[in-house]
Scaffold this motif. Structure first.
Motif, PDB file in Angstrom:
ATOM      1  N   ALA A 106      46.642  50.540  36.204  1.00 49.18           N
ATOM      2  CA  ALA A 106      46.642  49.314  35.406  1.00 49.18           C
ATOM      3  C   ALA A 106      47.825  49.307  34.441  1.00 49.18           C
ATOM      4  CB  ALA A 106      45.319  49.187  34.651  1.00 49.18           C
ATOM      5  N   GLN A 107      48.086  50.440  33.811  1.00 55.12           N
ATOM      6  CA  GLN A 107      49.227  50.525  32.890  1.00 55.12           C
ATOM      7  C   GLN A 107      50.546  50.323  33.627  1.00 55.12           C
ATOM      8  OE1 GLN A 107      48.292  54.404  31.323  1.00 55.12           O
ATOM      9  NE2 GLN A 107      47.335  53.556  29.474  1.00 55.12           N
ATOM     10  N   GLU A 108      50.669  50.910  34.805  1.00 58.83           N
ATOM     11  CA  GLU A 108      51.893  50.726  35.599  1.00 58.83           C
ATOM     12  C   GLU A 108      52.094  49.262  35.974  1.00 58.83           C
ATOM     13  OE1 GLU A 108      51.243  53.249  38.896  1.00 58.83           O
ATOM     14  OE2 GLU A 108      51.492  55.126  37.771  1.00 58.83           O
ATOM     15  N   CYS A 109      51.008  48.595  36.351  1.00 61.58           N
ATOM     16  CA  CYS A 109      51.104  47.183  36.735  1.00 61.58           C
ATOM     17  C   CYS A 109      51.549  46.325  35.560  1.00 61.58           C
ATOM     18  CB  CYS A 109      49.753  46.689  37.265  1.00 61.58           C
ATOM     19  SG  CYS A 109      49.315  47.339  38.898  1.00 61.58           S
ATOM     20  N   ALA A 115      43.291  54.886  47.640  1.00 64.61           N
ATOM     21  CA  ALA A 115      42.046  54.667  46.909  1.00 64.61           C
ATOM     22  C   ALA A 115      41.636  53.207  47.069  1.00 64.61           C
ATOM     23  CB  ALA A 115      42.220  55.009  45.431  1.00 64.61           C
ATOM     24  N   GLU A 116      40.424  53.000  47.497  1.00 68.31           N
ATOM     25  CA  GLU A 116      39.928  51.632  47.692  1.00 68.31           C
ATOM     26  C   GLU A 116      39.381  51.101  46.377  1.00 68.31           C
ATOM     27  OE1 GLU A 116      36.435  49.220  50.155  1.00 68.31           O
ATOM     28  OE2 GLU A 116      36.837  51.335  50.579  1.00 68.31           O
ATOM     29  N   VAL A 117      39.754  49.887  46.024  1.00 73.19           N
ATOM     30  CA  VAL A 117      39.245  49.228  44.824  1.00 73.19           C
ATOM     31  C   VAL A 117      38.448  48.003  45.245  1.00 73.19           C
ATOM     32  CG1 VAL A 117      39.818  48.085  42.643  1.00 73.19           C
ATOM     33  CG2 VAL A 117      41.190  50.024  43.430  1.00 73.19           C
ATOM     34  N   GLU A 118      37.187  47.997  44.892  1.00 69.35           N
ATOM     35  CA  GLU A 118      36.335  46.832  45.164  1.00 69.35           C
ATOM     36  C   GLU A 118      36.403  45.908  43.956  1.00 69.35           C
ATOM     37  OE1 GLU A 118      31.607  45.707  45.528  1.00 69.35           O
ATOM     38  OE2 GLU A 118      32.252  47.730  46.088  1.00 69.35           O
ATOM     39  N   LEU A 119      36.876  44.690  44.166  1.00 69.01           N
ATOM     40  CA  LEU A 119      37.032  43.725  43.076  1.00 69.01           C
ATOM     41  C   LEU A 119      35.789  42.865  42.960  1.00 69.01           C
ATOM     42  CD1 LEU A 119      40.734  42.602  43.651  1.00 69.01           C
ATOM     43  CD2 LEU A 119      39.854  44.400  42.136  1.00 69.01           C
ATOM     44  N   ARG A 120      35.322  42.704  41.706  1.00 66.29           N
ATOM     45  CA  ARG A 120      34.116  41.919  41.458  1.00 66.29           C
ATOM     46  C   ARG A 120      34.389  40.899  40.346  1.00 66.29           C
ATOM     47  NH1 ARG A 120      28.850  45.974  41.620  1.00 66.29           N
ATOM     48  NH2 ARG A 120      29.355  47.027  43.596  1.00 66.29           N
ATOM     49  N   PRO A 121      34.624  39.634  40.689  1.00 65.70           N
ATOM     50  CA  PRO A 121      34.777  38.625  39.635  1.00 65.70           C
ATOM     51  C   PRO A 121      33.512  38.556  38.794  1.00 65.70           C
ATOM     52  CG  PRO A 121      35.405  37.755  41.793  1.00 65.70           C
ATOM     53  CD  PRO A 121      34.709  39.060  42.040  1.00 65.70           C
ATOM     54  N   ALA A 122      33.677  38.526  37.474  1.00 61.92           N
ATOM     55  CA  ALA A 122      32.496  38.498  36.597  1.00 61.92           C
ATOM     56  C   ALA A 122      32.891  37.995  35.224  1.00 61.92           C
ATOM     57  CB  ALA A 122      31.884  39.895  36.477  1.00 61.92           C
ATOM     58  N   GLY A 123      32.005  37.210  34.621  1.00 63.08           N
ATOM     59  CA  GLY A 123      32.182  36.809  33.241  1.00 63.08           C
ATOM     60  C   GLY A 123      31.935  37.979  32.308  1.00 63.08           C
ATOM     61  N   LEU A 139      48.969  31.461  31.096  1.00 66.48           N
ATOM     62  CA  LEU A 139      48.828  31.708  32.531  1.00 66.48           C
ATOM     63  C   LEU A 139      48.340  30.468  33.271  1.00 66.48           C
ATOM     64  CD1 LEU A 139      47.304  35.308  32.690  1.00 66.48           C
ATOM     65  CD2 LEU A 139      49.552  34.589  33.495  1.00 66.48           C
ATOM     66  N   ILE A 140      47.466  29.709  32.643  1.00 66.47           N
ATOM     67  CA  ILE A 140      46.951  28.485  33.273  1.00 66.47           C
ATOM     68  C   ILE A 140      48.023  27.404  33.266  1.00 66.47           C
ATOM     69  CG2 ILE A 140      45.247  26.637  33.044  1.00 66.47           C
ATOM     70  CD1 ILE A 140      44.100  29.226  34.109  1.00 66.47           C
ATOM     71  N   VAL A 141      48.729  27.277  32.160  1.00 65.85           N
ATOM     72  CA  VAL A 141      49.757  26.237  32.034  1.00 65.85           C
ATOM     73  C   VAL A 141      50.849  26.429  33.082  1.00 65.85           C
ATOM     74  CG1 VAL A 141      51.468  25.224  30.486  1.00 65.85           C
ATOM     75  CG2 VAL A 141      49.271  25.990  29.574  1.00 65.85           C
ATOM     76  N   THR A 142      51.214  27.689  33.345  1.00 67.34           N
ATOM     77  CA  THR A 142      52.316  27.955  34.262  1.00 67.34           C
ATOM     78  C   THR A 142      51.897  28.023  35.724  1.00 67.34           C
ATOM     79  OG1 THR A 142      52.028  30.333  33.902  1.00 67.34           O
ATOM     80  CG2 THR A 142      53.628  29.190  32.502  1.00 67.34           C
ATOM     81  N   SER A 143      50.613  28.172  35.979  1.00 70.85           N
ATOM     82  CA  SER A 143      50.179  28.365  37.368  1.00 70.85           C
ATOM     83  C   SER A 143      49.380  27.200  37.944  1.00 70.85           C
ATOM     84  CB  SER A 143      49.340  29.641  37.490  1.00 70.85           C
ATOM     85  OG  SER A 143      48.153  29.551  36.712  1.00 70.85           O
ATOM     86  N   TYR A 179      36.288  41.780  36.738  1.00 67.91           N
ATOM     87  CA  TYR A 179      37.394  41.118  36.045  1.00 67.91           C
ATOM     88  C   TYR A 179      37.094  39.627  35.906  1.00 67.91           C
ATOM     89  CZ  TYR A 179      38.668  39.292  40.620  1.00 67.91           C
ATOM     90  OH  TYR A 179      38.632  38.637  41.825  1.00 67.91           O
ATOM     91  N   PRO A 180      37.619  38.983  34.860  1.00 73.69           N
ATOM     92  CA  PRO A 180      37.481  37.536  34.706  1.00 73.69           C
ATOM     93  C   PRO A 180      38.531  36.830  35.553  1.00 73.69           C
ATOM     94  CG  PRO A 180      38.698  38.409  32.864  1.00 73.69           C
ATOM     95  CD  PRO A 180      38.287  39.600  33.701  1.00 73.69           C
ATOM     96  N   PRO A 181      38.304  35.584  35.916  1.00 68.24           N
ATOM     97  CA  PRO A 181      39.274  34.875  36.765  1.00 68.24           C
ATOM     98  C   PRO A 181      40.692  34.879  36.214  1.00 68.24           C
ATOM     99  CG  PRO A 181      37.232  33.647  36.645  1.00 68.24           C
ATOM    100  CD  PRO A 181      37.088  34.783  35.661  1.00 68.24           C
ATOM    101  N   LEU A 182      40.851  34.820  34.896  1.00 67.57           N
ATOM    102  CA  LEU A 182      42.186  34.762  34.313  1.00 67.57           C
ATOM    103  C   LEU A 182      42.982  36.039  34.605  1.00 67.57           C
ATOM    104  CD1 LEU A 182      43.854  32.797  32.580  1.00 67.57           C
ATOM    105  CD2 LEU A 182      43.170  34.099  30.583  1.00 67.57           C
ATOM    106  N   ALA A 183      42.274  37.156  34.825  1.00 65.03           N
ATOM    107  CA  ALA A 183      42.949  38.426  35.109  1.00 65.03           C
ATOM    108  C   ALA A 183      42.955  38.739  36.598  1.00 65.03           C
ATOM    109  CB  ALA A 183      42.275  39.556  34.340  1.00 65.03           C
ATOM    110  N   GLY A 184      42.719  37.734  37.426  1.00 65.39           N
ATOM    111  CA  GLY A 184      42.668  37.959  38.865  1.00 65.39           C
ATOM    112  C   GLY A 184      43.967  38.495  39.437  1.00 65.39           C
ATOM    113  N   GLY A 185      45.103  38.012  38.947  1.00 61.52           N
ATOM    114  CA  GLY A 185      46.392  38.488  39.442  1.00 61.52           C
ATOM    115  C   GLY A 185      46.596  39.960  39.151  1.00 61.52           C
ATOM    116  N   LEU A 186      46.240  40.380  37.934  1.00 62.28           N
ATOM    117  CA  LEU A 186      46.359  41.799  37.577  1.00 62.28           C
ATOM    118  C   LEU A 186      45.417  42.643  38.435  1.00 62.28           C
ATOM    119  CD1 LEU A 186      47.318  44.135  35.788  1.00 62.28           C
ATOM    120  CD2 LEU A 186      45.489  43.514  34.171  1.00 62.28           C
ATOM    121  N   ALA A 187      44.184  42.184  38.613  1.00 61.34           N
ATOM    122  CA  ALA A 187      43.217  42.937  39.415  1.00 61.34           C
ATOM    123  C   ALA A 187      43.724  43.122  40.843  1.00 61.34           C
ATOM    124  CB  ALA A 187      41.869  42.225  39.408  1.00 61.34           C
ATOM    125  N   ALA A 188      44.318  42.086  41.399  1.00 61.14           N
ATOM    126  CA  ALA A 188      44.846  42.180  42.765  1.00 61.14           C
ATOM    127  C   ALA A 188      46.002  43.173  42.845  1.00 61.14           C
ATOM    128  CB  ALA A 188      45.290  40.805  43.250  1.00 61.14           C
TER     129      ALA A 188
END
Length: 298
Positions: free
Chosen positions: A291-294, A123-131, A247-251, A101-110
């Motif tokens: 992802a759809q539920e989130c 179910a374990e999800v391994e998160l990998r930040p990536a461009g 997302l950047i402006v508000t956070s 996931y890109p940094p901008l979608a970090g909240g969704l990934a979490a």
């Protein structure tokens, strides 16, 4: 069943053939020169042919060596592909889900990872930040199950759970005269230059924005801009101005950066969960549903 000559001896033959030197081949392989010579000798005895013509000063491929070299190289390449696929399968079996996931979608990934951890069974999800480029490459190599990507999406990928992030502000250095304006239009910028990535796929937000910013007002700073929060450092340093997602402006709160409303006619980033269609699995479908539920419940 005859297992044939050891693959390591065939590999040694191919390296010696490439260098036409036992000493250079031994150095590449990290073995002694006698060990390289012995490996080729073993192979010659097993095959019953002479692979090299040796003199005190030179090494040349024999006619049999020339004929067998392409087959040796093809065998080694197949073995490498076999090993890589085995590693991929080993990582997949019991390895849970891997999400790039890109940094901008970090909240969704979490949120996805937390919700899947509450599934029954968990179910374990391994998160990998990536461009973007790294995520697409990881999908192609089977290193990740899926990735959150920005549009436009590669044709070979299947996508779901799309969502949009408005880009309605321009980040400018605090104290800059632009910071006091009520609104800005891209084509009317008279101060500073807009930070741009080198890669601007047609149809994407950067290509659309570049079409509205005069060429002399563009400033390429990287192949891609995925980490908008980090790019604000460039804005604060006076390198350029950055189109900022909501997302950047508000956070993000920084004393050295100001956000000015940008009138860019519904400019927005579109993201989606993407994966290779031939790798559909129960774990992947659970990831898509989560992802759809989130997105529905945020």
């Amino acid at each position: 069943m005859d297992s044939g000559p050891p693959l390591r001896d065939i590999g040694c033959f191919a390296v010696v053939a490439r260098h036409l030197s036992f000493s250079r081949a031994a150095a590449e392989l990290g073995v002694s020169q006698p060990a390289a010579s012995q490996a080729v000798g073993r192979l010659e005895r097993v095959l019953g042919v002479r692979l090299f013509e040796r003199t005190s000063r030179e090494v040349h491929l024999s006619p049999a060596g020339k004929a067998l070299l392409p087959h040796a190289e093809a065998l080694l390449e197949s073995a490498a592909v076999f090993s890589a696929e085995a590693r991929r399968l080993a990582a997949t079996e019991g390895g849970g889900v891997r999400l790039a996931y890109p940094p901008l979608a970090g909240g969704l990934a979490a949120r996805i990872a937390r919700r899947m951890a509450r599934h029954d069974p968990p179910a374990e999800v391994e998160l990998r930040p990536a461009g973007r480029a790294a995520a697409v490459a990881a999908l192609a190599a089977g290193e990740v199950t899926a990735a959150v990507l920005a549009a436009p999406f590669p044709r070979e990928l299947t996508t779901a759970a799309r969502f949009h992030v408005p880009v309605g502000h321009l980040a400018v250095p605090a104290g800059d005269p632009l910071a006091g304006l009520p609104c800005l239009r891209p084509e009317r910028l008279t101060r500073g230059r807009v930070l741009m990535p080198r890669e601007r796929p047609p149809g994407g937000v950067w290509a659309r924005l570049a079409a509205r910013v005069p060429p002399h007002r563009r400033h390429v700073v990287a192949d891609e801009i995925d980490d908008f929060a980090a790019a604000l450092d460039l804005v604060a340093a006076g390198v350029g101005l950055l189109p900022a997602p909501l997302l950047i402006v508000t956070s993000v709160r920084r004393d050295d950066v100001a956000f000015v409303p940008l009138d860019a006619d519904d400019l927005r980033l579109t993201y989606a969960l993407a994966w290779r269609g031939e790798r559909l699995s129960a774990e992947l479908m659970a990831l898509v549903r989560t992802a759809q539920e989130c997105l529905w419940t945020r």
